[in-house]
Write a protein that holds these residues in place. Structure first.
Motif, PDB file in Angstrom:
ATOM      1  N   THR A  41       0.830  -1.205   0.000  1.00 43.47           N
ATOM      2  CA  THR A  41       0.000   0.000   0.000  1.00 43.47           C
ATOM      3  C   THR A  41       0.866   1.256   0.000  1.00 43.47           C
ATOM      4  O   THR A  41       0.634   2.186  -0.786  1.00 43.47           O
ATOM      5  CB  THR A  41      -0.940   0.006   1.224  1.00 43.47           C
ATOM      6  OG1 THR A  41      -1.798  -1.130   1.148  1.00 43.47           O
ATOM      7  CG2 THR A  41      -1.770   1.277   1.284  1.00 43.47           C
ATOM      8  N   ASP A  42       1.866   1.279   0.873  1.00 43.24           N
ATOM      9  CA  ASP A  42       2.757   2.444   0.941  1.00 43.24           C
ATOM     10  C   ASP A  42       3.477   2.666  -0.389  1.00 43.24           C
ATOM     11  O   ASP A  42       3.634   3.804  -0.840  1.00 43.24           O
ATOM     12  CB  ASP A  42       3.783   2.273   2.062  1.00 43.24           C
ATOM     13  CG  ASP A  42       3.145   2.317   3.444  1.00 43.24           C
ATOM     14  OD1 ASP A  42       1.995   2.786   3.581  1.00 43.24           O
ATOM     15  OD2 ASP A  42       3.816   1.872   4.406  1.00 43.24           O
ATOM     16  N   SER A  64      -6.465   5.909  -4.551  1.00 42.96           N
ATOM     17  CA  SER A  64      -6.937   5.091  -3.423  1.00 42.96           C
ATOM     18  C   SER A  64      -7.930   4.033  -3.902  1.00 42.96           C
ATOM     19  O   SER A  64      -7.960   2.920  -3.375  1.00 42.96           O
ATOM     20  CB  SER A  64      -7.548   5.963  -2.328  1.00 42.96           C
ATOM     21  OG  SER A  64      -8.636   6.712  -2.824  1.00 42.96           O
ATOM     22  N   GLU A 122       0.970   4.066  -2.914  1.00 46.14           N
ATOM     23  CA  GLU A 122       0.730   5.483  -2.633  1.00 46.14           C
ATOM     24  C   GLU A 122       1.915   6.337  -3.064  1.00 46.14           C
ATOM     25  O   GLU A 122       1.734   7.415  -3.638  1.00 46.14           O
ATOM     26  CB  GLU A 122       0.450   5.689  -1.144  1.00 46.14           C
ATOM     27  CG  GLU A 122      -0.903   5.160  -0.720  1.00 46.14           C
ATOM     28  CD  GLU A 122      -1.133   5.200   0.782  1.00 46.14           C
ATOM     29  OE1 GLU A 122      -0.163   5.384   1.558  1.00 46.14           O
ATOM     30  OE2 GLU A 122      -2.294   5.022   1.188  1.00 46.14           O
TER      31      GLU A 122
END
Length: 127
Positions: free
Chosen positions: A92-93, A102, A96
């Motif tokens: 996820t990091d 998202s 991003e």
């Protein structure tokens, strides 16, 4: 065509975008003291290629994953749901950090969650 209707792989930047995400994710994973030991002796370059192909395959109907069976490759390694969640957090990091929306991140994580039992060797079955 709306973003939700377009190919998820395209939303990740195609194969090049997925590879950037995977490379960044493994930097994070290998720096995590709770995860790094799972990768001792593992050829990271090969793993990153296979992980790129795997993520591409779950985000596009046009790509087939040709790597090892996930259940076999992860069996007996002691990977728990907590480890799987931490791995997904690093993914996820990395997504991003590569400016993935998202909505697309949620879709990737939803698809990846379908493989958690194969990675952890557990099943979630209610009688």
């Amino acid at each position: 065509m709306s973003q939700s209707e377009s190919d998820l792989l395209d939303q990740l930047g195609g194969m090049d975008g997925v590879r950037r995400v995977v490379d960044e994710m493994y930097v994070r994973v290998l720096a995590d003291p709770e995860l790094t030991h799972f990768f001792d002796g593992v050829p990271i370059e090969k793993l990153a290629r296979m992980q790129t192909e795997f993520i591409a395959s779950i985000t596009s109907g046009d790509i087939q994953y040709t790597g090892a069976d996930l259940t076999k490759v992860h069996a007996g390694r002691g990977i728990t749901g907590v480890h799987f969640s931490k791995f997904c957090g690093h993914l996820t990091d990395a997504l991003e950090a590569n400016n993935v929306s998202s909505h697309a991140i949620d879709q990737v994580l939803g698809k990846l969650a379908m493989y958690s039992d194969k990675v952890t060797g557990s099943s979630n079955v209610d009688g």
